[in-house]
Design a protein around this motif. Structure first.
Motif, short mmCIF file in Angstrom:
data_model
loop_
_atom_site.label_atom_id
_atom_site.label_comp_id
_atom_site.label_asym_id
_atom_site.label_seq_id
_atom_site.Cartn_x
_atom_site.Cartn_y
_atom_site.Cartn_z
N MET A 163 4.76 9.14 -10.38
CA MET A 163 4.59 7.83 -9.98
C MET A 163 4.11 7.86 -8.68
N GLY A 164 4.79 8.62 -7.77
CA GLY A 164 4.18 8.85 -6.63
C GLY A 164 4.51 7.89 -5.59
N ILE A 165 4.00 7.89 -4.33
CA ILE A 165 4.48 6.65 -3.38
C ILE A 165 3.22 5.68 -3.48
N LYS A 166 3.38 4.46 -3.42
CA LYS A 166 2.26 3.39 -3.38
C LYS A 166 2.13 2.51 -2.23
N LYS A 167 1.16 2.50 -1.64
CA LYS A 167 1.19 1.73 -0.52
C LYS A 167 0.88 0.30 -0.71
N ILE A 168 1.64 -0.68 -0.07
CA ILE A 168 1.65 -1.99 -0.03
C ILE A 168 1.22 -2.52 1.19
N GLU A 169 0.23 -3.50 1.17
CA GLU A 169 -0.43 -3.83 2.33
C GLU A 169 -0.38 -5.33 2.69
N SER A 170 0.23 -6.13 1.94
CA SER A 170 -0.11 -7.63 2.12
C SER A 170 1.23 -8.24 1.65
N ILE A 171 1.60 -9.46 2.12
CA ILE A 171 2.89 -10.25 1.75
C ILE A 171 2.85 -10.53 0.38
N ASP A 172 1.62 -10.74 -0.19
CA ASP A 172 1.30 -11.05 -1.24
C ASP A 172 1.50 -10.05 -2.40
N GLN A 173 1.28 -8.75 -2.04
CA GLN A 173 1.53 -7.52 -2.94
C GLN A 173 3.26 -7.43 -2.87
N PHE A 174 3.65 -7.33 -1.70
CA PHE A 174 5.04 -7.24 -1.77
C PHE A 174 5.66 -8.18 -2.49
N ASP A 175 5.61 -9.62 -2.43
CA ASP A 175 6.23 -10.65 -3.13
C ASP A 175 6.13 -10.35 -4.63
N GLU A 176 4.83 -9.84 -5.03
CA GLU A 176 4.78 -9.76 -6.35
C GLU A 176 5.52 -8.21 -6.98
N LEU A 177 5.69 -7.35 -5.91
CA LEU A 177 6.49 -6.16 -6.46
C LEU A 177 8.00 -6.80 -6.28
N TYR A 178 8.47 -7.48 -5.39
CA TYR A 178 9.75 -8.22 -5.22
C TYR A 178 10.21 -8.97 -6.41
N ASN A 179 9.27 -9.54 -7.10
CA ASN A 179 9.37 -10.37 -8.29
C ASN A 179 9.36 -9.40 -9.59
N GLU A 180 8.98 -8.33 -9.53
CA GLU A 180 9.04 -7.75 -10.67
C GLU A 180 9.67 -6.44 -10.90
N LYS A 181 10.13 -5.72 -9.87
CA LYS A 181 11.08 -4.54 -9.78
C LYS A 181 12.40 -4.98 -9.47
N THR A 182 13.29 -4.19 -10.17
CA THR A 182 14.88 -4.48 -10.03
C THR A 182 15.12 -3.42 -8.72
N ALA A 183 14.74 -2.15 -8.97
CA ALA A 183 15.41 -1.30 -7.87
C ALA A 183 14.11 -0.57 -7.48
N TYR A 184 14.10 -0.17 -6.06
CA TYR A 184 13.10 0.75 -5.62
C TYR A 184 13.20 0.97 -4.05
N PHE A 185 12.59 1.85 -3.68
CA PHE A 185 12.58 2.12 -2.31
C PHE A 185 11.41 1.79 -1.54
N PHE A 186 11.64 1.53 -0.19
CA PHE A 186 10.51 1.25 0.76
C PHE A 186 10.52 1.62 1.98
N LEU A 187 9.28 2.22 2.36
CA LEU A 187 9.26 2.85 3.51
C LEU A 187 8.37 2.25 4.32
N LYS A 188 9.06 1.88 5.81
CA LYS A 188 8.19 1.48 7.02
C LYS A 188 7.63 2.69 7.78
N ASN A 189 6.16 3.14 7.80
CA ASN A 189 5.93 4.36 8.26
C ASN A 189 4.90 3.92 9.76
N SER A 190 4.94 4.72 10.59
CA SER A 190 3.87 4.61 11.43
C SER A 190 3.12 5.79 11.41
#
Length: 110
Positions: free
Chosen positions: A1-28
């Motif tokens: 599956m790899g690591i997928k980039k999320i760039e917007s609140i809308d994308q995150f909210d969609e992810l949040y509503n679909e997935k039950t368990a996942y890791f999320f990295l805040k990267n600089s």
């Protein structure tokens, strides 16, 4: 599956509503510690291809990073990894504590 980039609140909210368990990295993109943390998350993801792993770059998605910190009450750090399960952050860590081993342990203990 790899690591997928999320760039917007809308994308995150969609992810949040679909997935039950996942890791999320805040990267600089400018921090060497973040770079090392990202490499550790990549190693973990390569060994757990069925497990969703997402990330954001704080320079590109500051609004999203702040949204996550406020919504879940987890003070922003970078790098920072969060484990979401059933709508909650059940584990998080930052900086040099982001290792393949720490992610593996967090997942095993969820």
């Amino acid at each position: 599956m790899g690591i997928k980039k999320i760039e917007s609140i809308d994308q995150f909210d969609e992810l949040y509503n679909e997935k039950t368990a996942y890791f999320f990295l805040k990267n600089s993109t400018t921090c060497p510690i973040s770079h090392e943390g990202y490499k550790e998350v990549e190693k973990f993801s390569a060994d757990h291809e069925d497990l969703p792993v997402y990330y954001l770059n704080v320079q590109d998605s500051r609004e999203l990073s702040n949204h996550i910190a406020e919504k879940f009450g987890v003070k922003h750090e970078s790098p920072q990894v969060l484990l979401f399960d059933d709508g909650d952050v059940i584990w998080h860590d930052s900086h040099w504590n982001i290792t393949k081993k720490s992610l593996t342990n967090a997942w095993a203990n969820k």
